[in-house]
Design a protein around this motif. Structure first.
Motif, PDB file in Angstrom:
ATOM      1  N   LYS A 172       0.843  -1.192   0.000  1.00 13.95           N
ATOM      2  CA  LYS A 172       0.000   0.000   0.000  1.00 13.95           C
ATOM      3  C   LYS A 172       0.880   1.245   0.000  1.00 13.95           C
ATOM      4  O   LYS A 172       1.893   1.305   0.688  1.00 13.95           O
ATOM      5  N   TRP A 195       0.900 -11.437  -7.769  1.00 13.22           N
ATOM      6  CA  TRP A 195       0.966 -10.504  -6.640  1.00 13.22           C
ATOM      7  C   TRP A 195       0.973 -11.293  -5.343  1.00 13.22           C
ATOM      8  O   TRP A 195       0.233 -12.271  -5.199  1.00 13.22           O
ATOM      9  N   GLU A 197       0.572 -11.036  -1.180  1.00 12.15           N
ATOM     10  CA  GLU A 197       0.167 -10.218  -0.044  1.00 12.15           C
ATOM     11  C   GLU A 197       1.306 -10.205   0.978  1.00 12.15           C
ATOM     12  O   GLU A 197       1.903 -11.251   1.242  1.00 12.15           O
ATOM     13  N   TYR A 213      -0.018  -3.120   4.392  1.00 11.28           N
ATOM     14  CA  TYR A 213      -0.875  -4.232   3.992  1.00 11.28           C
ATOM     15  C   TYR A 213      -1.900  -3.772   2.958  1.00 11.28           C
ATOM     16  O   TYR A 213      -2.721  -2.901   3.229  1.00 11.28           O
ATOM     17  N   TRP A 214      -1.795  -4.330   1.766  1.00 10.76           N
ATOM     18  CA  TRP A 214      -2.725  -4.014   0.677  1.00 10.76           C
ATOM     19  C   TRP A 214      -3.432  -5.318   0.317  1.00 10.76           C
ATOM     20  O   TRP A 214      -2.847  -6.169  -0.367  1.00 10.76           O
ATOM     21  N   PRO A 215      -4.659  -5.500   0.817  1.00 11.26           N
ATOM     22  CA  PRO A 215      -5.322  -6.791   0.584  1.00 11.26           C
ATOM     23  C   PRO A 215      -5.493  -7.048  -0.901  1.00 11.26           C
ATOM     24  O   PRO A 215      -5.869  -6.155  -1.660  1.00 11.26           O
ATOM     25  N   LEU A 216      -5.220  -8.257  -1.323  1.00  7.11           N
ATOM     26  CA  LEU A 216      -5.294  -8.550  -2.756  1.00  7.11           C
ATOM     27  C   LEU A 216      -6.728  -8.500  -3.279  1.00  7.11           C
ATOM     28  O   LEU A 216      -6.934  -8.328  -4.471  1.00  7.11           O
ATOM     29  N   PHE A 254      -2.541 -14.497  -7.671  1.00 10.38           N
ATOM     30  CA  PHE A 254      -2.684 -13.819  -6.378  1.00 10.38           C
ATOM     31  C   PHE A 254      -2.283 -14.810  -5.297  1.00 10.38           C
ATOM     32  O   PHE A 254      -2.871 -15.887  -5.199  1.00 10.38           O
ATOM     33  N   THR A 256      -2.419 -15.181  -1.537  1.00  6.16           N
ATOM     34  CA  THR A 256      -3.041 -14.553  -0.371  1.00  6.16           C
ATOM     35  C   THR A 256      -3.031 -15.510   0.818  1.00  6.16           C
ATOM     36  O   THR A 256      -4.073 -15.984   1.246  1.00  6.16           O
ATOM     37  N   THR A 259      -5.453 -14.527   3.844  1.00  4.21           N
ATOM     38  CA  THR A 259      -6.904 -14.386   3.781  1.00  4.21           C
ATOM     39  C   THR A 259      -7.601 -15.561   3.100  1.00  4.21           C
ATOM     40  O   THR A 259      -8.811 -15.597   3.051  1.00  4.21           O
TER      41      THR A 259
END
Ligand code: SAM
Ligand code: SF4
Length: 339
Positions: A172, A195, A197, A213-216, A254, A256, A259
């Motif tokens: 972020k 990408w 996380e 922290y930029w949530p995918l 992605f 992640t 999450t």
């Protein structure tokens, strides 16, 4: 490899076959990425590291027990002295057909030197970590890295016929505005893009990580403003999910781990550069493989230790950012486990 055990494949208590091994060959690196290392890292004394011969015995044992995909990582694997000797040794398992894929994750700084040799050994793909295409930002995030050297390395990989996958950590306020330019650059160059996380690793300040922290799911929503995203069924047994951008045909991944629950299909284990076998990236439990490696030139004890460890592979991990505190945090640097 002991002939009695090598034919029985490694299957954990949840019926997951272990076919993928990631091995860190060094904790050292020529970069100091801010999310990965502190600027003044203390590295391990050399005697703590597995020697190249020990790494060979270890990987060969796993391959004998059904590992078909081997990823070499670090630290920066290509700064380990003599590393090409190790890749040459592992290439014999490609030639025998026991190993389906030999690959590596690298920061790209040494690819200019090694890409051709790697390709000649049968390596087909490399993952190159690259978070930004802006030279100043690149120098800031990696502290010691220089963008032209890495772009040169990526060029060399491409010229040698290696497929390149770019791994970018989503940060972020750092590479948010490069979402489209990185995507377009990868489309032009023919690179896949994944990408990642940012993960709560090591003992970096908690505040810094939560800030970055930029949530995918947010990144994905931004991508969907410009492109039509089609979910791909393809799963690798790891934390990556993929979409296709219909306009360009590109595949975007992605990762992640925080999450998404991907544990049910987990087919992988990791070994650190000191020979610790981690059955799960998010758990502390591990088995020391260096002791049996050093105790005997015979691999029987090593294989028994590996089997006993796999029998303890946990069902899942316990990262959680959702409560706005770093729960399930593991006090290990990515450069130690190799990501
Ligand atoms: N030096 C090599 C490289 O940078 O590709 C291999 C080792 S590096 C530890 C493996 C991957 O972990 C890289 O893609 C890196 O961006 C990622 N990584 C490191 N620290 C991370 C963190 N805190 N959260 C998410 N990914 C991280
Ligand atoms: Fe080195 Fe890779 Fe960690 Fe960056 S992410 S400091 S390149 S090990």
């Amino acid at each position: 490899m002991s002939p009695q055990t090598q034919t029985v494949p490694l299957v954990d208590p949840f019926q997951r076959a272990i076919s993928y091994l990631r091995v860190s060959v060094t904790d050292r690196c020529d970069f100091r990425c801010t999310y990965c290392m502190s600027e003044h890292m203390t590295f391990l004394p050399k005697k703590e590291l597995l020697t190249l011969e020990e790494l060979d015995r270890l990987c060969t044992s796993f391959i004998g027990m059904g590992v078909e995909k081997l990823r070499i990582t670090g630290g920066e694997p290509l700064v380990r002295k003599g590393i090409m000797t190790f890749f040459e040794a592992m290439a014999r398992h490609l030639q025998s057909g026991a190993l389906k894929e030999l690959t590596l994750t690298t920061n790209g700084s040494q690819l200019g030197r090694f890409a051709e040799d790697l390709a000649a050994l049968g390596i087909r793909r490399v993952n190159v970590s690259l978070d930004t295409l802006d030279p100043q930002k690149f120098a800031a995030i990696t502290r010691w890295g220089r963008l032209p050297q890495v772009l040169g390395g990526i060029e060399a990989a491409k010229a040698a016929g290696l497929r390149v996958k770019i791994n970018a950590v989503a940060l972020k306020g750092f590479n948010e505005e490069e979402l489209f330019s990185l995507t377009e650059w990868c489309a032009r160059e023919g690179h896949d893009l994944t990408w990642i996380e940012v993960m709560p690793m090591g003992e970096m300040g908690e505040e810094m990580r939560l800030d970055q922290y930029w949530p995918l799911k947010d990144l994905r929503a931004r991508l969907a403003e410009r492109y039509t995203l089609t979910d791909l069924a393809e799963r690798t047994g790891g934390p990556a999910r993929y979409v296709r951008l219909e306009e360009t045909g590109q595949k975007i991944g992605f990762i992640t781990p925080l999450t998404h629950n991907f544990c049910e299909s987990c087919n992988r284990v990791r070994v650190t550069c000191t020979g610790e076998l981690f059955m799960c990236l998010g758990q502390e439990d591990m088995a020391d493989l260096r002791a049996p490696l050093r105790a005997s030139a015979d691999d029987t004890a090593l294989e028994a230790t590996i089997r006993a460890a796999i029998a303890r592979k946990p069902k899942g991990h316990d990262f959680d950012y959702s409560r706005q505190k770093v729960a399930g945090q593991v006090n290990r640097h990515m450069s130690h486990t190799g990501g």
